[in-house]
Write a protein that holds these residues in place. Structure first.
Motif, PDB file in Angstrom:
ATOM      1  N   GLY A 124       0.927  -0.867  -0.183  1.00 10.36           N
ATOM      2  CA  GLY A 124      -0.076   0.366  -0.107  1.00 10.36           C
ATOM      3  C   GLY A 124       0.729   1.247  -0.087  1.00 10.36           C
ATOM      4  N   LEU A 125       1.363   1.766   0.725  1.00 12.29           N
ATOM      5  CA  LEU A 125       2.970   2.289   1.246  1.00 12.29           C
ATOM      6  C   LEU A 125       3.746   2.536  -0.491  1.00 12.29           C
ATOM      7  CD1 LEU A 125       4.218   2.111   4.143  1.00 12.29           C
ATOM      8  CD2 LEU A 125       2.720   3.892   3.885  1.00 12.29           C
TER       9      LEU A 125
ATOM     10  N   ILE B 290       3.255   7.169  -5.667  1.00 18.41           N
ATOM     11  CA  ILE B 290       3.732   7.095  -7.476  1.00 18.41           C
ATOM     12  C   ILE B 290       3.203   8.012  -7.904  1.00 18.41           C
ATOM     13  CG2 ILE B 290       3.391   6.040  -9.697  1.00 18.41           C
ATOM     14  CD1 ILE B 290       5.357   4.428  -7.873  1.00 18.41           C
ATOM     15  N   PRO B 291       4.050   8.574  -8.248  1.00 23.08           N
ATOM     16  CA  PRO B 291       2.508  10.394  -9.016  1.00 23.08           C
ATOM     17  C   PRO B 291       1.468   9.299  -9.933  1.00 23.08           C
ATOM     18  CG  PRO B 291       4.781   9.989  -9.742  1.00 23.08           C
ATOM     19  CD  PRO B 291       4.779   8.906  -8.977  1.00 23.08           C
ATOM     20  N   GLY B 292       0.507  10.091  -9.750  1.00 19.33           N
ATOM     21  CA  GLY B 292      -0.217   9.570 -11.033  1.00 19.33           C
ATOM     22  C   GLY B 292      -1.306   8.980  -9.763  1.00 19.33           C
ATOM     23  N   VAL B 293      -1.477   8.888  -8.243  1.00 25.94           N
ATOM     24  CA  VAL B 293      -2.016   7.874  -7.785  1.00 25.94           C
ATOM     25  C   VAL B 293      -2.911   8.586  -6.563  1.00 25.94           C
ATOM     26  CG1 VAL B 293      -2.026   5.688  -5.937  1.00 25.94           C
ATOM     27  CG2 VAL B 293      -0.682   5.409  -8.154  1.00 25.94           C
ATOM     28  N   HIS B 294      -3.634   8.450  -7.119  1.00 22.21           N
ATOM     29  CA  HIS B 294      -4.906   9.805  -6.411  1.00 22.21           C
ATOM     30  C   HIS B 294      -5.311   9.062  -4.400  1.00 22.21           C
ATOM     31  CE1 HIS B 294      -7.031  12.591  -4.761  1.00 22.21           C
ATOM     32  NE2 HIS B 294      -8.278  12.164  -4.640  1.00 22.21           N
ATOM     33  N   ASP B 295      -5.350   8.515  -5.267  1.00 21.50           N
ATOM     34  CA  ASP B 295      -5.859   7.483  -3.980  1.00 21.50           C
ATOM     35  C   ASP B 295      -6.424   5.738  -4.168  1.00 21.50           C
ATOM     36  OD1 ASP B 295      -7.496   7.028  -0.619  1.00 21.50           O
ATOM     37  OD2 ASP B 295      -9.474   7.736  -1.603  1.00 21.50           O
ATOM     38  N   MET B 296      -6.631   5.500  -3.089  1.00 20.42           N
ATOM     39  CA  MET B 296      -6.504   3.634  -3.511  1.00 20.42           C
ATOM     40  C   MET B 296      -7.800   3.164  -2.660  1.00 20.42           C
ATOM     41  SD  MET B 296      -2.991   2.587  -3.059  1.00 20.42           S
ATOM     42  CE  MET B 296      -3.838   0.683  -3.491  1.00 20.42           C
ATOM     43  N   GLY B 297      -8.771   1.878  -3.462  1.00 23.45           N
ATOM     44  CA  GLY B 297      -9.572   1.083  -2.515  1.00 23.45           C
ATOM     45  C   GLY B 297     -10.634   1.769  -3.945  1.00 23.45           C
ATOM     46  N   GLY B 298     -12.776   0.596  -3.379  1.00 21.95           N
ATOM     47  CA  GLY B 298     -12.959   1.176  -4.323  1.00 21.95           C
ATOM     48  C   GLY B 298     -14.067   2.630  -3.388  1.00 21.95           C
ATOM     49  N   GLY B 299     -15.483   2.845  -3.645  1.00 11.27           N
ATOM     50  CA  GLY B 299     -16.243   3.741  -3.547  1.00 11.27           C
ATOM     51  C   GLY B 299     -16.450   3.636  -2.038  1.00 11.27           C
ATOM     52  N   LEU B 300     -17.354   2.396  -1.706  1.00 12.64           N
ATOM     53  CA  LEU B 300     -17.058   2.711  -0.154  1.00 12.64           C
ATOM     54  C   LEU B 300     -16.243   2.514   0.291  1.00 12.64           C
ATOM     55  CD1 LEU B 300     -19.338   2.027   1.145  1.00 12.64           C
ATOM     56  CD2 LEU B 300     -19.279  -0.563   1.327  1.00 12.64           C
TER      57      LEU B 300
ATOM     58  N   SER C  68       0.406   2.373 -14.193  1.00 13.40           N
ATOM     59  CA  SER C  68       0.316   0.861 -13.565  1.00 13.40           C
ATOM     60  C   SER C  68       1.518  -0.047 -13.471  1.00 13.40           C
ATOM     61  CB  SER C  68      -1.176   0.069 -14.184  1.00 13.40           C
ATOM     62  OG  SER C  68      -2.141   0.855 -14.541  1.00 13.40           O
ATOM     63  N   ARG C  69       2.068   0.439 -14.757  1.00 18.52           N
ATOM     64  CA  ARG C  69       3.086   0.193 -14.740  1.00 18.52           C
ATOM     65  C   ARG C  69       4.140   0.342 -13.712  1.00 18.52           C
ATOM     66  NH1 ARG C  69       5.384   2.650 -18.667  1.00 18.52           N
ATOM     67  NH2 ARG C  69       6.401   4.050 -17.521  1.00 18.52           N
ATOM     68  N   ASP C  70       4.594   1.083 -13.334  1.00 19.57           N
ATOM     69  CA  ASP C  70       5.585   2.136 -11.930  1.00 19.57           C
ATOM     70  C   ASP C  70       4.772   1.129 -11.241  1.00 19.57           C
ATOM     71  OD1 ASP C  70       6.474   3.514 -14.154  1.00 19.57           O
ATOM     72  OD2 ASP C  70       5.489   5.366 -13.509  1.00 19.57           O
ATOM     73  N   VAL C  71       3.252   1.659 -10.478  1.00 16.23           N
ATOM     74  CA  VAL C  71       2.540   0.861  -9.576  1.00 16.23           C
ATOM     75  C   VAL C  71       3.198  -0.269  -9.115  1.00 16.23           C
ATOM     76  CG1 VAL C  71       0.858   0.365  -7.938  1.00 16.23           C
ATOM     77  CG2 VAL C  71       1.340   2.803  -8.855  1.00 16.23           C
ATOM     78  N   ARG C  72       3.308  -1.214 -10.330  1.00 18.98           N
ATOM     79  CA  ARG C  72       3.558  -3.012 -10.030  1.00 18.98           C
ATOM     80  C   ARG C  72       4.878  -2.858  -9.881  1.00 18.98           C
ATOM     81  NH1 ARG C  72       1.178  -3.739 -15.007  1.00 18.98           N
ATOM     82  NH2 ARG C  72      -0.795  -4.591 -13.366  1.00 18.98           N
ATOM     83  N   GLU C  73       5.807  -1.865 -10.527  1.00 23.60           N
ATOM     84  CA  GLU C  73       7.733  -2.205 -11.006  1.00 23.60           C
ATOM     85  C   GLU C  73       8.076  -1.685  -9.315  1.00 23.60           C
ATOM     86  OE1 GLU C  73       9.142   0.432 -13.748  1.00 23.60           O
ATOM     87  OE2 GLU C  73       8.794  -1.292 -14.839  1.00 23.60           O
TER      88      GLU C  73
END
Length: 167
Positions: free
Chosen positions: A56-57, A62-72, A121-126
């Motif tokens: 999660g951290l 990564i720049p471009g990731v605003h938040d994580m998780g589904g709506g609820l 997605s690529r940057d997050v994955r790496e």
């Protein structure tokens, strides 16, 4: 959750990463006996929650990731963040399966509008793979990413503090 049980590896339920499903994984087998080197005496276990937090951290860096998780989960997280003494949940939007030597990670992301989703997605994955493998020593076999939403530039951020009704 991190205590070891006396269950034999073949008797414990397994997950897609090839390991036990009791919430921990043994990273080193360890041996006993005074004749063994000190570094080899005993076992090291890593709780699934540790892998969740590391992933999660790493994803949030990564720049471009605003938040994580589904709506609820984001809505519940926003309420939880406003409660005095509440801490942000770094594991929101992260699911893991941890085996004896491997881990699989699933991430739910909200990205900023305008950034190429494939690049993010690529940057997050790496970054997730590098962080989990470096910190835990587990081999990451896959990082699956689901982009649930895009944050538009004109969307309001939820207020961080309690609003007053009167001035």
């Amino acid at each position: 959750m991190t205590t070891q049980t006396a269950v034999a590896a073949q008797d414990a339920p397994v997950n897609r990463a090839g390991g036990r499903t009791d919430g921990t994984t043994a990273v080193s087998g360890g041996v006993t006996g005074a004749d063994q080197p000190a570094a080899n005496r005993g076992r090291t276990s890593i709780a699934d929650l540790v892998v969740v937090k590391v992933a999660g951290l790493a994803a949030r860096e990564i720049p471009g990731v605003h938040d994580m998780g589904g709506g609820l989960s984001r809505t519940i997280g926003a309420v939880r963040d406003r409660v005095p003494g509440g801490r942000p949940n770094v594991g929101r939007g992260v699911k893991v399966e941890v085996g004896e030597r491997q881990a699989a990670v699933d991430l739910d992301l909200v990205v900023e509008y305008g950034v190429p989703i494939t690049d993010v997605s690529r940057d997050v994955r790496e970054n997730v793979i590098a962080a989990v493998e470096r910190i835990t020593g587990l081999e990451v076999v896959e990082v699956n990413i689901t982009v649930n939403d895009v944050r538009l530039p004109d969307e309001e951020e939820p207020p961080t503090g309690a609003e007053t009704r009167v001035e």
